[in-house]
Design a protein around this motif. Structure first.
Motif, PDB file in Angstrom:
ATOM      1  N   THR A 127     -49.512  35.214  29.943  1.00  0.00           N
ATOM      2  CA  THR A 127     -48.078  35.452  30.112  1.00  0.00           C
ATOM      3  C   THR A 127     -47.308  34.145  30.103  1.00  0.00           C
ATOM      4  O   THR A 127     -46.275  34.022  29.428  1.00  0.00           O
ATOM      5  CB  THR A 127     -47.817  36.229  31.418  1.00  0.00           C
ATOM      6  N   ARG A 131     -44.630  33.048  27.196  1.00  0.00           N
ATOM      7  CA  ARG A 131     -43.250  32.665  27.522  1.00  0.00           C
ATOM      8  C   ARG A 131     -42.911  31.290  26.957  1.00  0.00           C
ATOM      9  O   ARG A 131     -41.832  31.075  26.412  1.00  0.00           O
ATOM     10  CB  ARG A 131     -43.034  32.668  29.036  1.00  0.00           C
ATOM     11  N   ARG A 135     -40.020  30.453  24.152  1.00  0.00           N
ATOM     12  CA  ARG A 135     -38.957  29.461  24.391  1.00  0.00           C
ATOM     13  C   ARG A 135     -38.980  28.376  23.331  1.00  0.00           C
ATOM     14  O   ARG A 135     -37.931  27.955  22.843  1.00  0.00           O
ATOM     15  CB  ARG A 135     -39.112  28.834  25.774  1.00  0.00           C
TER      16      ARG A 135
END
Length: 147
Positions: A127, A131, A135
């Protein structure tokens, strides 16, 4: 180094050859966690009743194998987000299969604890990595003016 006669290799040479096959095991912590869990599944499903060993056990092995493949692809590709999305999907599948195994009481107490710790660690690492990649992709798109 000759590979034609592997039985004549020293233990050190065999270890070196083995490390060359999967060097990412030490490079990516989540790969190591998933690999360790897969080995654990192979060791523990042997004792299951054959009805479960050839259904749930095999499905768990397949799922974790695909998880490892997705992590490997994410490490090698410049656009890792789709690979990590697949890895997260396989991680979720593994959690569901683990839950079924747990509900059917196919696991001993410490086996169950091992699954919980490993699956939790894998999920958290994937996770966070996913992420980060999302980004990074947004920042790259923004910096090149593609937004």
């Amino acid at each position: 180094m000759k590979v034609s006669q592997p039985y004549k290799m020293t233990a050190e040479e065999r270890e070196q050859q083995r490390q060359q096959l999967l060097p990412e095991r030490t490079d990516v912590p989540v790969y190591k966690e998933a690999f360790d869990l897969l080995v654990f599944v192979y060791r523990t499903t042997v004792g299951m009743h054959r009805d479960y060993r050839f259904t749930l056990g095999e499905e768990m092995k397949r799922c974790l194998g695909e998880l490892l493949t997705s992590i490997y692809e994410a490490k090698k590709n410049s656009d890792a987000a789709p690979c990590l999305g697949r890895a997260l999907h396989h991680c979720y599948q593994a959690k569901v299969l683990f839950r079924v195994m747990s509900e059917l009481r196919l696991l001993r107490g410490w086996h169950e604890a091992y699954y919980i710790v490993k699956l939790s660690a894998i999920s958290k690492q994937l996770t966070a990595w996913h992420r980060y990649e999302k980004r990074k992709t947004k920042q790259d798109a923004h910096s090149t003016g593609n937004i």
